[in-house]
Design an enzyme around this catalytic site. Structure first.
Site, short mmCIF file in Angstrom:
data_model
loop_
_atom_site.label_atom_id
_atom_site.label_comp_id
_atom_site.label_asym_id
_atom_site.label_seq_id
_atom_site.Cartn_x
_atom_site.Cartn_y
_atom_site.Cartn_z
N TYR A 1 0.88 -1.17 0.00
CA TYR A 1 0.00 0.00 0.00
C TYR A 1 0.91 1.22 0.00
CZ TYR A 1 -3.56 3.33 1.65
OH TYR A 1 -4.41 4.41 1.79
N ASP B 1 -2.26 -1.44 -3.99
CA ASP B 1 -2.62 -0.07 -4.33
C ASP B 1 -1.32 0.72 -4.41
OD1 ASP B 1 -3.44 2.54 -4.46
OD2 ASP B 1 -4.66 2.51 -2.63
#
Length: 314
Positions: A167, A206
């Site tokens: 992330y 992400d």
């Protein structure tokens, strides 16, 4: 997630600009319409289960920014996760530790579950579920402990590859963390290179960047928005220059309207005003084993949708 980087209008543009970009209505010949009411929004495509030389996939990995694991489970997002029957499930922005995680996740007996929640409760965090116990599991960037506090990465080693779920830090509202993001990108890139020298690497998560203009609805009005600054895009290009490939764009270089994130504001998802922020990146020497890289845009439960990788490793 750009929604944290700067305030956005309902059309997905920066609040300081009133310009809008017309939607491209070009039809993809492989497009299947998922119900008449959502025909122009929800796009699904035939999944490719075989490599170009005819080998069927033997590895399935799902990656999903769940925007809070407990919230996603309340929306029944976990049901899709496990119905997917993935070999490995990688989750980002879980916002909880193992102790406070939903029992639907932490009590699974068919997966080994690994947590890196970060030090600040209710923020960030990543989780990896694997049907096969990894040979080793590491958290953060081992040689750079200054990045460890936020719970950004998990690295799982398998026989034939390393899997890194990540992330990536957001550059923030007003780009206040852009300089830190540059440091992170450089250190993370060096870490991936060190892994790739030992075994092929699969990176998922992400990555908080829309690489090219095709990867977001309104590129012209977002040049100074977190996730689409020239610096962030250049850093991603530098990553790919390390003999890595963006699997989705390798397979679908011209596919438009393919997004994995939509802000909750202004009905952006209903209008498909989105960004492609969620990726599978792999070592170039695994390209021959790539079957498909799928954006599961019709799966609800978060402001991101899952993405799925199918590969036939030899």
């Amino acid at each position: 997630m750009p929604k944290k980087g700067s305030k956005r209008n309902s059309d997905g543009s920066n609040e300081n600009s009133k310009k809008k970009v017309k939607a491209n209505n070009k039809k993809d010949p492989e497009l299947k319409e998922a119900g008449d009411s959502n025909a122009e929004v929800v796009k699904t495509y035939p999944v490719k289960e075989y490599t170009s030389d005819g080998r069927k996939f033997n590895l399935k990995i799902v990656s999903w920014n769940v925007a809070g694991l407990r919230a996603c489970v309340k929306k029944s997002g976990h049901e899709w996760m496990f119905e997917s029957d993935a070999d490995i499930i990688c989750l980002q922005e879980i916002k909880c530790d193992a102790k406070n995680a939903p029992v639907e996740i932490k009590d699974r007996t068919d997966y080994s579950v690994h947590w890196n929640p970060g030090e600040k409760a209710g923020h960030n965090g990543v989780c990896l579920l694997s049907k096969t116990e990894p040979l080793s599991v590491k958290f953060g960037i081992p040689e750079k402990p200054e990045h460890s506090a936020e719970g950004r990465t998990i690295t799982a080693e398998y026989d034939k590859f390393y899997l890194v779920t990540c992330y990536v830090p957001n550059s923030g509202r007003g780009l206040v963390r852009l300089e830190y993001r540059k440091t992170w990108d450089e250190d993370f890139r060096a870490y991936l290179k060190s892994l790739d020298e030992k075994k092929p690497v699969i990176l998922c998560g992400d990555l908080n960047v829309a690489h090219e203009e095709i990867d977001l609805k309104n590129p012209k009005t977002n040049k100074k928005t977190a996730g689409f600054t020239l610096q962030e895009r250049d850093e991603f290009k530098a990553l790919l220059k390390q003999d890595l490939i963006d699997t989705f764009r390798k397979l679908y270089p011209d596919r438009e309207g393919a997004y994995s994130f939509w802000t909750y504001m202004g009905g952006a998802r209903a209008k498909n005003v989105g960004w492609r922020l969620d990726y599978f990146v792999m070592s170039q020497r695994l390209e021959k084993d790539l079957c498909d890289s799928v954006i599961n845009a019709d799966v609800m439960g978060s402001d991101h949708c899952p993405v799925t990788l199918l590969a036939a490793l030899e």
